[in-house]
Design a protein around this motif. Sequence first.
Motif, PDB file in Angstrom:
ATOM      1  N   SER B  22       0.852  -1.188   0.000  1.00 34.60           N
ATOM      2  CA  SER B  22       0.000   0.000   0.000  1.00 34.60           C
ATOM      3  C   SER B  22       0.882   1.230   0.000  1.00 34.60           C
ATOM      4  CB  SER B  22      -0.876   0.023   1.258  1.00 34.60           C
ATOM      5  OG  SER B  22      -1.753  -1.065   1.224  1.00 34.60           O
ATOM      6  N   THR B  23       0.440   2.229  -0.740  1.00 31.00           N
ATOM      7  CA  THR B  23       1.188   3.482  -0.742  1.00 31.00           C
ATOM      8  C   THR B  23       0.217   4.631  -1.028  1.00 31.00           C
ATOM      9  OG1 THR B  23       3.192   4.554  -1.565  1.00 31.00           O
ATOM     10  CG2 THR B  23       1.864   3.413  -3.181  1.00 31.00           C
ATOM     11  N   VAL B  31       2.838   7.984  -6.985  1.00 34.89           N
ATOM     12  CA  VAL B  31       2.791   6.624  -6.430  1.00 34.89           C
ATOM     13  C   VAL B  31       4.138   5.932  -6.632  1.00 34.89           C
ATOM     14  CG1 VAL B  31       1.798   4.329  -6.803  1.00 34.89           C
ATOM     15  CG2 VAL B  31       0.290   6.320  -6.622  1.00 34.89           C
ATOM     16  N   ALA B  34       6.720   7.401  -4.315  1.00 34.16           N
ATOM     17  CA  ALA B  34       6.537   6.922  -2.939  1.00 34.16           C
ATOM     18  C   ALA B  34       7.038   5.488  -2.795  1.00 34.16           C
ATOM     19  CB  ALA B  34       5.056   7.013  -2.555  1.00 34.16           C
ATOM     20  N   LEU B  35       6.827   4.691  -3.832  1.00 37.95           N
ATOM     21  CA  LEU B  35       7.306   3.304  -3.796  1.00 37.95           C
ATOM     22  C   LEU B  35       8.823   3.258  -3.680  1.00 37.95           C
ATOM     23  CD1 LEU B  35       5.601   1.063  -6.523  1.00 37.95           C
ATOM     24  CD2 LEU B  35       5.636   0.707  -4.050  1.00 37.95           C
ATOM     25  N   GLU B  38      10.081   4.239  -0.299  1.00 38.06           N
ATOM     26  CA  GLU B  38       9.935   3.200   0.719  1.00 38.06           C
ATOM     27  C   GLU B  38      10.799   1.976   0.426  1.00 38.06           C
ATOM     28  OE1 GLU B  38       6.419   1.157   3.358  1.00 38.06           O
ATOM     29  OE2 GLU B  38       5.946   2.605   1.815  1.00 38.06           O
TER      30      GLU B  38
END
Lengths: 138, 93
Positions: B22-23, B31, B34-35, B38
Amino acid sequence: MAPGLRLSRPVYLQMVGHCYDALPDEGCGLLGGDARTASASVCYPTDNLAHSARIYTVDPRAYLAADRDAEARGLAILGVFHSHTHTDAYPSPTDVAQAPDPDWHYVLVSLRDIAPVVRSYRILDGKIREEPVVLDSQ
Amino acid sequence: MAVEVRLPNILRPHAGGQATVSTVGSTIGEVLKALVAEYPGMAGQLVTETGEMHKFVNVYVNDDDVRYLDKLDTKVTDGDTVSILPAVAGGGF
């Protein structure tokens, strides 16, 4: 890792049939099955978006649909097949350069001769290793 | 926006083996950013140094390939599923 790739008879027939249907272009598609036993039980023929006798591109939407269908069946996409219309069933430099997944089985169907020739390979870090193909009786 | 991202086999080792993560983000570009923030192992595999979507991956919002939408500017909304799959191509020559 299982030594080789098992193909059910319907998968083999559908795969080779699709490659003939795609002539004069290269035919392509995906194989679904059990990754632990490397047994392909579902064939997903796809359009070759390149529409070429020299190169192939699996239709991305068909790949997504195949991925979802395989997951719904509790299976996985095991690899990809494509035909070589006038050359051996051996990965070309293009195939090796664009092989996306070292866990996949890369199946080549050569239609150069009167009878089709089906061979399977693993491609890891640019190195090609042929593996046995076992055709199940059912 | 919170979205679910389905990862291909090839990227799962970078996310601890997870098939789905999940992001957040309001566009595909956000997206993917953010991936990578992380899971830094994915850097360079999704977006090129020049900020384009990598040609060896296909990204979908639900059923739609974002190349046929607004590419990295494609909007996502809460509950969307983003799927990433490798582009599969090659040839006999």
